[in-house]
Design an enzyme around this catalytic site. Structure first.
Site, PDB file in Angstrom:
ATOM      1  N   SER A 124      36.930  39.418  31.392  1.00  0.00           N
ATOM      2  CA  SER A 124      35.551  39.214  31.846  1.00  0.00           C
ATOM      3  C   SER A 124      34.573  39.965  30.958  1.00  0.00           C
ATOM      4  O   SER A 124      34.914  41.027  30.411  1.00  0.00           O
ATOM      5  CB  SER A 124      35.441  39.731  33.280  1.00  0.00           C
ATOM      6  N   TYR A 148      36.641  46.654  39.591  1.00  0.00           N
ATOM      7  CA  TYR A 148      36.997  45.296  39.166  1.00  0.00           C
ATOM      8  C   TYR A 148      37.009  45.211  37.640  1.00  0.00           C
ATOM      9  O   TYR A 148      37.982  44.761  37.031  1.00  0.00           O
ATOM     10  CB  TYR A 148      36.002  44.275  39.750  1.00  0.00           C
ATOM     11  N   LYS A 152      40.225  44.736  34.795  1.00  0.00           N
ATOM     12  CA  LYS A 152      40.319  43.724  33.722  1.00  0.00           C
ATOM     13  C   LYS A 152      40.577  44.405  32.386  1.00  0.00           C
ATOM     14  O   LYS A 152      41.404  43.954  31.586  1.00  0.00           O
ATOM     15  CB  LYS A 152      39.025  42.904  33.660  1.00  0.00           C
TER      16      LYS A 152
HETATM   17  P1  NAD Z   1      39.304  32.418  42.502  1.00  0.00           P
HETATM   18  O1  NAD Z   1      39.340  33.492  43.536  1.00  0.00           O
HETATM   19  O2  NAD Z   1      38.721  31.107  42.861  1.00  0.00           O
HETATM   20  O3  NAD Z   1      40.770  32.173  41.914  1.00  0.00           O
HETATM   21  C1  NAD Z   1      41.739  33.182  41.849  1.00  0.00           C
HETATM   22  C2  NAD Z   1      42.986  32.641  42.516  1.00  0.00           C
HETATM   23  O4  NAD Z   1      44.014  33.641  42.460  1.00  0.00           O
HETATM   24  C3  NAD Z   1      42.774  32.307  43.986  1.00  0.00           C
HETATM   25  O5  NAD Z   1      43.228  30.993  44.225  1.00  0.00           O
HETATM   26  C4  NAD Z   1      43.638  33.335  44.730  1.00  0.00           C
HETATM   27  O6  NAD Z   1      44.184  32.795  45.913  1.00  0.00           O
HETATM   28  C5  NAD Z   1      44.686  33.665  43.696  1.00  0.00           C
HETATM   29  N1  NAD Z   1      45.278  35.018  43.804  1.00  0.00           N
HETATM   30  C6  NAD Z   1      44.636  36.203  43.906  1.00  0.00           C
HETATM   31  N2  NAD Z   1      45.541  37.208  43.931  1.00  0.00           N
HETATM   32  C7  NAD Z   1      46.769  36.638  43.823  1.00  0.00           C
HETATM   33  C8  NAD Z   1      48.098  37.144  43.751  1.00  0.00           C
HETATM   34  N3  NAD Z   1      48.335  38.463  43.830  1.00  0.00           N
HETATM   35  N4  NAD Z   1      49.120  36.286  43.619  1.00  0.00           N
HETATM   36  C9  NAD Z   1      48.894  34.938  43.555  1.00  0.00           C
HETATM   37  N5  NAD Z   1      47.674  34.399  43.617  1.00  0.00           N
HETATM   38  C10 NAD Z   1      46.617  35.250  43.753  1.00  0.00           C
HETATM   39  O7  NAD Z   1      38.544  33.043  41.214  1.00  0.00           O
HETATM   40  P2  NAD Z   1      38.065  32.329  39.880  1.00  0.00           P
HETATM   41  O8  NAD Z   1      36.580  32.393  39.855  1.00  0.00           O
HETATM   42  O9  NAD Z   1      38.766  31.049  39.690  1.00  0.00           O
HETATM   43  O10 NAD Z   1      38.577  33.398  38.824  1.00  0.00           O
HETATM   44  C11 NAD Z   1      39.816  33.275  38.172  1.00  0.00           C
HETATM   45  C12 NAD Z   1      40.044  34.518  37.331  1.00  0.00           C
HETATM   46  O11 NAD Z   1      38.960  34.651  36.411  1.00  0.00           O
HETATM   47  C13 NAD Z   1      40.085  35.813  38.136  1.00  0.00           C
HETATM   48  O12 NAD Z   1      41.072  36.650  37.587  1.00  0.00           O
HETATM   49  C14 NAD Z   1      38.706  36.408  37.919  1.00  0.00           C
HETATM   50  O13 NAD Z   1      38.719  37.806  38.006  1.00  0.00           O
HETATM   51  C15 NAD Z   1      38.396  35.947  36.504  1.00  0.00           C
HETATM   52  N6  NAD Z   1      36.956  35.861  36.221  1.00  0.00           N
HETATM   53  C16 NAD Z   1      36.159  35.128  37.035  1.00  0.00           C
HETATM   54  C17 NAD Z   1      34.787  35.071  36.786  1.00  0.00           C
HETATM   55  C18 NAD Z   1      33.864  34.299  37.703  1.00  0.00           C
HETATM   56  O14 NAD Z   1      32.655  34.539  37.689  1.00  0.00           O
HETATM   57  N7  NAD Z   1      34.354  33.332  38.491  1.00  0.00           N
HETATM   58  C19 NAD Z   1      34.242  35.753  35.700  1.00  0.00           C
HETATM   59  C20 NAD Z   1      35.102  36.474  34.857  1.00  0.00           C
HETATM   60  C21 NAD Z   1      36.456  36.522  35.140  1.00  0.00           C
END
Ligand code: NAD
Ligand code: UDP
Length: 336
Positions: A124, A148, A152
């Site tokens: 991120s 958080y 990362k």
């Molecule tokens: P999201 O919450 O929609 O998707 C994450 C998925 O991981 C969910 O379906 C959740 O059920 C699953 N999950 C969480 N912990 C788990 C575990 N221990 N075992 C199995 N499954 C698990 O989030 P997103 O927006 O799709 O983000 C995906 C990734 O990208 C994340 O790691 C997030 O930190 C990173 N990210 C997101 C953003 C954003 O703004 N959306 C920005 C930068 C980074």
């Protein structure tokens, strides 16, 4: 080629699975459903005419990881699974480090045991400090401001260490800026549980009548219109970035870091106006105090991804708002 997609029923993971399938890859999804719903699989199937194998489980379950990697003959992993709410990470740091850091370590241990060498990880832009003027390239000093962001950065560092210990590994950290938007079909999109923290899901819930009014967190920043500026990137562009990274990194050992952003900054008022245009009416909004910890403005320098992966973001903020509105208006309460 079979790809394990952890977190594949989540927002970014589900869109990436669609694009993987459409481009001839074979995703196998592992998700605990802690922040997503299994019904997204039906939407992936509607769009692609293919239902990927799905395992409900946790990335921290070492024996499950090894079983999936071996049984499905996985060749690479895209690791989205993680918790992502900044405020929650401040209140529950141990839960975040356990899920995001320990979870990634267990996954990498399983990969090592099973001889899977390629990992693409959801990092991120929050890993960067606030000491540099935008645009931010990959050399901007890191200094995350909350658990958080630190979780990362820790995983990024563990991946780098692993490539030093095993020079045959290919580890890629993708540093996303602000992912927004939805699949152009209106079938898939972001479905936050509870009150959304982020601008776009909040705006779209205002547009659909689930929330009264957008609170604009500050209009006295040193930006052209006084409101905060961010680099919004369409989730379909972001999904394509993963495929470009995977195609590049598979077989290319080392630790690779790429910013995935559009390279342009847009203000809260820009997004409010673009969303108003998409849904055909001015959306109610009120001015609120600045949100603690917010930066005035940052956006990506995505030129490394362009020169190395041949990838760049193509969609505009109008595309992002139109697609989000299509998703939200067709699914006012998100996934069933
Ligand atoms: P999201 O919450 O929609 O998707 C994450 C998925 O991981 C969910 O379906 C959740 O059920 C699953 N999950 C969480 N912990 C788990 C575990 N221990 N075992 C199995 N499954 C698990 O989030 P997103 O927006 O799709 O983000 C995906 C990734 O990208 C994340 O790691 C997030 O930190 C990173 N990210 C997101 C953003 C954003 O703004 N959306 C920005 C930068 C980074
Ligand atoms: N923002 C806002 N009202 C909201 C949510 C966000 O004014 O309800 C602003 C926020 O202050 C920032 C921008 O919108 O300037 C993007 O915020 P978001 O939480 O989506 O992303 P982040 O700040 O984590 O990059």
């Amino acid at each position: 080629m079979k790809i394990l997609v952890t977190g594949g029923t989540g927002y970014i993971g589900s869109h990436t699975c669609v694009q993987l399938i459409e481009q001839g890859w074979q995703p196998v999804i592992l998700d605990s459903l802690v922040n997503s719903k299994a019904s997204v699989l039906g939407r992936i199937e509607q769009i692609t005419k293919h239902r990927p194998p799905f395992i409900v489980g946790d990335v921290r379950d070492a024996s499950l990881i090894e079983k999936i990697l071996a049984e499905h003959k996985i060749e690479a992993v895209i690791h989205f699974a993680g918790l992502k709410a900044v405020g929650e990470s401040v209140a529950q740091p141990l839960r975040y480090y356990d899920n995001n850091v320990h979870g990634s370590v267990v996954l990498m241990q399983g990969m090592q045991k099973c001889g899977v060498k390629t990992l693409v990880f959801s990092s991120s832009a929050t890993v960067y400090g606030n000491s540099s003027a935008p645009p931010w390239n990959e050399q901007v000093p890191t200094s995350p401001a909350n658990p958080y962001g630190r979780s990362k950065l820790m995983v990024d560092q563990i991946m780098a260490d692993l490539t030093l210990a095993d020079p045959t590994c290919s580890m890629t950290s993708l540093r996303y800026f602000n992912p927004v938007g939805a699949h152009p079909s209106g079938q898939m999109g972001e479905d936050p549980q509870g009150i959304p923290n982020n601008l776009m899901p909040f705006l779209s819930q205002v547009a659909v009548g689930r929330r009264e009014s957008l609170h604009i967190y500050g209009n006295d920043y040193d930006t052209p219109d006084g409101t905060g500026v961010r680099d919004y990137i369409h989730v379909s562009d972001l999904a394509n970035g993963h495929i470009a990274a995977l195609a590049y990194a598979h077989g290319c050992a080392g630790h690779h870091v790429f910013n995935l952003g559009s390279g342009h900054g847009h203000s809260v008022l820009d997004m409010l106006n673009a969303f108003g245009k998409a849904c055909g009416r001015q959306l109610p909004h009120t001015l609120a105090p600045r949100r603690p910890g917010d930066l005035a403005a940052y956006w990506a320098d995505p030129s490394h991804a362009l020169s190395t992966l041949g990838w760049h973001a193509e969609k505009t903020i109008d595309d992002m708002c139109q697609d989000t509105w299509r998703w939200q208006s067709q699914n006012p309460n998100g996934y069933p």
